[in-house]
Design a protein around this motif. Sequence first.
Motif, PDB file in Angstrom:
ATOM      1  N   LEU A 171      -0.880  14.073   1.769  1.00 30.48           N
ATOM      2  CA  LEU A 171      -1.240  13.489   0.748  1.00 30.48           C
ATOM      3  C   LEU A 171      -2.650  14.146   0.267  1.00 30.48           C
ATOM      4  N   LEU A 172      -3.194  13.894   1.481  1.00 30.32           N
ATOM      5  CA  LEU A 172      -4.788  14.487   0.208  1.00 30.32           C
ATOM      6  C   LEU A 172      -4.379  16.396   0.505  1.00 30.32           C
ATOM      7  N   ALA A 173      -4.050  17.096   1.868  1.00 27.39           N
ATOM      8  CA  ALA A 173      -3.661  18.786   2.555  1.00 27.39           C
ATOM      9  C   ALA A 173      -2.445  18.672   0.832  1.00 27.39           C
ATOM     10  N   THR A 174      -1.787  17.615   0.534  1.00 28.09           N
ATOM     11  CA  THR A 174      -0.862  17.959  -0.196  1.00 28.09           C
ATOM     12  C   THR A 174      -1.392  18.499  -2.436  1.00 28.09           C
ATOM     13  N   MET A 175      -2.122  17.375  -1.925  1.00 31.29           N
ATOM     14  CA  MET A 175      -3.076  17.566  -3.795  1.00 31.29           C
ATOM     15  C   MET A 175      -3.829  18.406  -3.665  1.00 31.29           C
ATOM     16  N   THR A 176      -4.399  18.683  -2.193  1.00 33.45           N
ATOM     17  CA  THR A 176      -5.486  20.122  -2.242  1.00 33.45           C
ATOM     18  C   THR A 176      -4.789  21.467  -2.464  1.00 33.45           C
ATOM     19  N   ALA A 177      -3.775  21.500  -2.198  1.00 32.68           N
ATOM     20  CA  ALA A 177      -2.825  23.056  -2.077  1.00 32.68           C
ATOM     21  C   ALA A 177      -2.745  23.068  -3.827  1.00 32.68           C
ATOM     22  N   ALA A 178      -1.951  21.642  -4.470  1.00 36.53           N
ATOM     23  CA  ALA A 178      -1.012  21.625  -5.549  1.00 36.53           C
ATOM     24  C   ALA A 178      -2.869  21.755  -6.218  1.00 36.53           C
ATOM     25  N   LEU A 179      -3.758  21.447  -6.483  1.00 31.69           N
ATOM     26  CA  LEU A 179      -4.343  21.588  -6.985  1.00 31.69           C
ATOM     27  C   LEU A 179      -5.380  23.201  -7.564  1.00 31.69           C
ATOM     28  N   LEU A 180      -5.358  23.408  -5.335  1.00 32.31           N
ATOM     29  CA  LEU A 180      -5.373  25.308  -5.783  1.00 32.31           C
ATOM     30  C   LEU A 180      -4.746  25.935  -6.864  1.00 32.31           C
ATOM     31  N   LEU A 181      -3.533  25.536  -6.344  1.00 34.47           N
ATOM     32  CA  LEU A 181      -2.167  26.636  -7.106  1.00 34.47           C
ATOM     33  C   LEU A 181      -2.555  26.743  -8.319  1.00 34.47           C
ATOM     34  N   VAL A 182      -2.576  25.328  -8.848  1.00 35.38           N
ATOM     35  CA  VAL A 182      -2.495  25.124 -10.298  1.00 35.38           C
ATOM     36  C   VAL A 182      -3.400  25.630 -10.769  1.00 35.38           C
ATOM     37  N   LEU A 183      -5.576  25.215 -10.638  1.00 29.47           N
ATOM     38  CA  LEU A 183      -5.974  26.362 -10.764  1.00 29.47           C
ATOM     39  C   LEU A 183      -6.618  27.577 -10.442  1.00 29.47           C
ATOM     40  N   ARG A 184      -6.092  28.086  -9.352  1.00 25.57           N
ATOM     41  CA  ARG A 184      -6.115  29.574  -9.426  1.00 25.57           C
ATOM     42  C   ARG A 184      -5.428  30.167 -10.731  1.00 25.57           C
ATOM     43  N   GLY A 190       3.179   8.315  -5.725  1.00 28.34           N
ATOM     44  CA  GLY A 190       2.649   9.186  -6.261  1.00 28.34           C
ATOM     45  C   GLY A 190       3.297  10.647  -5.277  1.00 28.34           C
ATOM     46  N   VAL A 191       3.248  10.796  -4.406  1.00 25.30           N
ATOM     47  CA  VAL A 191       3.642  11.591  -3.143  1.00 25.30           C
ATOM     48  C   VAL A 191       5.063  11.996  -3.859  1.00 25.30           C
ATOM     49  N   GLN A 192       6.417  11.259  -3.930  1.00 24.08           N
ATOM     50  CA  GLN A 192       7.623  11.764  -4.494  1.00 24.08           C
ATOM     51  C   GLN A 192       7.981  12.242  -6.481  1.00 24.08           C
ATOM     52  N   ILE A 193       6.406  11.963  -6.675  1.00 21.99           N
ATOM     53  CA  ILE A 193       6.486  12.108  -8.266  1.00 21.99           C
ATOM     54  C   ILE A 193       5.928  13.908  -8.425  1.00 21.99           C
ATOM     55  N   LEU A 194       4.560  13.999  -7.485  1.00 23.04           N
ATOM     56  CA  LEU A 194       4.496  15.442  -6.925  1.00 23.04           C
ATOM     57  C   LEU A 194       4.758  16.047  -6.036  1.00 23.04           C
ATOM     58  N   PHE A 195       5.596  15.598  -5.213  1.00 25.14           N
ATOM     59  CA  PHE A 195       6.804  16.728  -4.885  1.00 25.14           C
ATOM     60  C   PHE A 195       8.079  17.037  -5.416  1.00 25.14           C
ATOM     61  N   GLY A 196       8.006  16.137  -6.586  1.00 31.31           N
ATOM     62  CA  GLY A 196       9.638  16.127  -7.684  1.00 31.31           C
ATOM     63  C   GLY A 196       9.194  17.398  -8.538  1.00 31.31           C
ATOM     64  N   PHE A 197       8.058  17.847  -9.175  1.00 31.76           N
ATOM     65  CA  PHE A 197       6.530  18.343  -9.728  1.00 31.76           C
ATOM     66  C   PHE A 197       7.191  19.501  -9.094  1.00 31.76           C
ATOM     67  N   GLU A 212       1.015  -1.331   0.150  1.00 29.27           N
ATOM     68  CA  GLU A 212      -0.281   0.008   0.439  1.00 29.27           C
ATOM     69  C   GLU A 212       0.763   1.322  -0.119  1.00 29.27           C
ATOM     70  N   VAL A 213       2.303   1.431   0.933  1.00 28.61           N
ATOM     71  CA  VAL A 213       2.355   2.655   1.331  1.00 28.61           C
ATOM     72  C   VAL A 213       3.788   2.631  -0.807  1.00 28.61           C
ATOM     73  N   ARG A 214       4.155   1.714  -1.259  1.00 31.02           N
ATOM     74  CA  ARG A 214       4.892   2.089  -2.521  1.00 31.02           C
ATOM     75  C   ARG A 214       3.515   2.656  -3.424  1.00 31.02           C
ATOM     76  N   VAL A 215       2.186   2.025  -3.496  1.00 35.18           N
ATOM     77  CA  VAL A 215       1.328   2.996  -3.857  1.00 35.18           C
ATOM     78  C   VAL A 215       1.689   4.411  -3.892  1.00 35.18           C
ATOM     79  N   ALA A 216       1.509   4.792  -2.367  1.00 36.49           N
ATOM     80  CA  ALA A 216       1.235   5.969  -1.839  1.00 36.49           C
ATOM     81  C   ALA A 216       2.557   7.264  -2.185  1.00 36.49           C
ATOM     82  N   GLN A 217       3.582   6.439  -2.307  1.00 37.78           N
ATOM     83  CA  GLN A 217       4.315   7.242  -2.241  1.00 37.78           C
ATOM     84  C   GLN A 217       5.575   7.304  -3.792  1.00 37.78           C
TER      85      GLN A 217
END
Length: 161
Positions: free
Chosen positions: A111-124, A35-42, A28-33
């Motif tokens: 990760l939920l908070a990160t994705m929320t903030a990233a989505l907010l930033l991108v859409l803004r 996703g978060v590592q790709i997002l964090f890298g970007f 399970e952690v492999r899947v989440a890791q």
Amino acid sequence: MEQESRRTGRDETEDERADRMWGDLIQEVRVAQTGVQILFGFLLTVVFTPRFTTLSDTDEAIYIVTVVLGSAATGALIGPVALHRLVSGRRMKPQAVAWASRLTFVGLVLLLATMTAALLLVLRVATHDDYVPWLVTGVVLWYVLCWFVLPLWTRYRYTTR
């Protein structure tokens, strides 16, 4: 043991159960890791783009919060690996599984908070429209439903008593 075996549907020792649960958790952690590592890298590359200097103060603050959240999520989701490595061979697998599970849950919330903030930033930045907070709220509610509500409902509904 007989009563426990009937209740769980498995005939396994505490150590065997911990081994199985550890394997499940790491998958399970492999899947989440990933996703978060790709997002964090970007997120880390954004600051080096020409457009970054044109962000408003609010968008820059959202970016900083997003990077910090992404970093915290990465730490929490990699935490179980470090935990396992440091306690391996010390006959504490059940305790390690419990703590790794907690770290994973915290990582998912971050990760939920990160994705929320990233989505907010991108859409803004992409739209500058007033509907962005509503759209982000809808996506966050979808995440909460998929990641927490449905699993908790399933656990409640189908847990053997």
